[in-house]
Write an enzyme that holds these catalytic residues in place. Structure first.
Site: not given
Length: 331
Positions: A28, A31, A34, A36-37, A85, A175, A179
């Site tokens: 699973l 994202g 577009s 990397i996903g 989502d 950001y 992370k």
């Protein structure tokens, strides 16, 4: 569903033995509209040995066209597109209910949003949105799949983190904070989950060249950032943004290259806890590792950006030379 695996001791390390004769592992991925996903979903779905059944998800199914075109004949065979989502409990539950048996063998937390700019010009609502997606979204998915993984005593959780989860970067405070939270949470969780034969892998790309990133840099270059003093705004526009463009141009990776590293990690018998994907960025992360106090990294970054921007640009161009192009593969 899912391929069988068992925990083994190998040279003092924990590893797993995957029986590829078993059914394909359900992967699973969040994202996937577009970047990397999308690339990861397509690469796994096109695996020559058909080891994976990919559930590629996105918040807005109106954006699924690019993924479906890239999937080609794999669509409906080894790849299924679903709505998800990560900021909604109901959406997560609905997505998992559509998976046969509701069992996920490999979870890839990839959905994320960025935020860049002077702190004074950013709203708290925008900051909370970053944490809702990047941190709480990942936590929400893990909480949903973890009971099944623990019950089966197997699983692999892959988290697309960032080098900004290892070191702070100017004008990326929020950001980077999201992370850092991801890194601390999953490193802590990894200790417990080994007892259940569940592995966690934090994947840490540097700059990744996508159409989204290009548009974001263009948008922020003309943004007003109300409440920001003139000096700070000038530093952001005249120093940070040019340096950021140089960084992406000289050191940036493609989503395809990052996805290849993740594919290797997913198929690894001994998945690493952490893996940086870009050796050209390694000298920048090494600064922090060299000095545990953190002063070397902060002072060097400050001097390069604010005092020696030409030297910074020269250094970034040097990083782009062929001697730094060796990819990072899981060991």
């Amino acid at each position: 569903t899912g391929g069988g695996s068992q925990l083994l001791a190998s040279g003092g390390h924990l590893s797993r033995e995957i029986n590829m004769a078993d059914a394909p592992r359900t992967v699973l991925i969040s994202g996937c509209s577009s970047g990397i996903g999308l690339e990861l979903a397509v690469q796994l779905a096109h695996d020559p040995r058909q080891r994976y059944q990919v559930v590629a998800t996105m918040r807005d199914l109106g954006k699924k066209g690019t993924l479906e075109a890239a999937a080609g004949e794999a669509l409906g065979q080894t790849l299924t597109v679903a709505q998800l989502d990560v900021c909604s409990d109901e959406s997560v539950a609905q997505c998992l209910s559509c998976i046969q048996g509701g069992e996920v063998d490999v979870l890839v937390n990839n959905a994320g949003v960025g935020l860049v700019g002077p702190l004074e010009g950013l709203s708290l609502a925008a900051m909370q949105n970053v944490f809702d997606t990047n941190f709480f979204g990942a936590v929400r998915l893990v909480k949903a799949v973890l009971p099944g993984m623990k019950r089966r005593r197997q699983g692999h959780i892959v988290v697309v983190s960032s080098v900004m989860g290892l070191q702070g970067v100017v004008f990326n405070e929020v950001y980077a904070a999201s992370k850092f939270a991801v890194e601390g949470f999953f490193e802590s969780l990894a200790v417990q989950l080994l007892q259940f034969n569940i592995f966690i892998s934090l994947v840490e790309p540097g700059p990744v060249v996508t159409e989204f990133e290009g548009k974001l840099l263009e948008q922020v270059s003309t943004a007003e950032f109300p409440g920001t003093d003139p000096d700070t705004l000038s530093y952001f526009r005249d120093l940070y943004l040019p340096a950021s463009r140089e960084l992406f141009h000289n050191v940036g990776q493609s989503p395809q290259d990052v996805a290849k590293v993740i594919v290797k990690i997913i198929s690894s018998a001994r998945p690493p806890l952490r893996r940086q994907t870009n050796t050209r960025y390694t000298p920048l992360t090494a600064l922090k590792a060299m000095d545990p106090s953190g002063s070397l990294y902060v002072r060097t970054s400050h001097r390069l950006l604010f005092r020696w921007p030409r030297l910074l640009n020269l250094g970034l161009r040097c990083l782009a030379c062929s001697c730094f192009r060796t990819p990072v593969w899981p060991r």
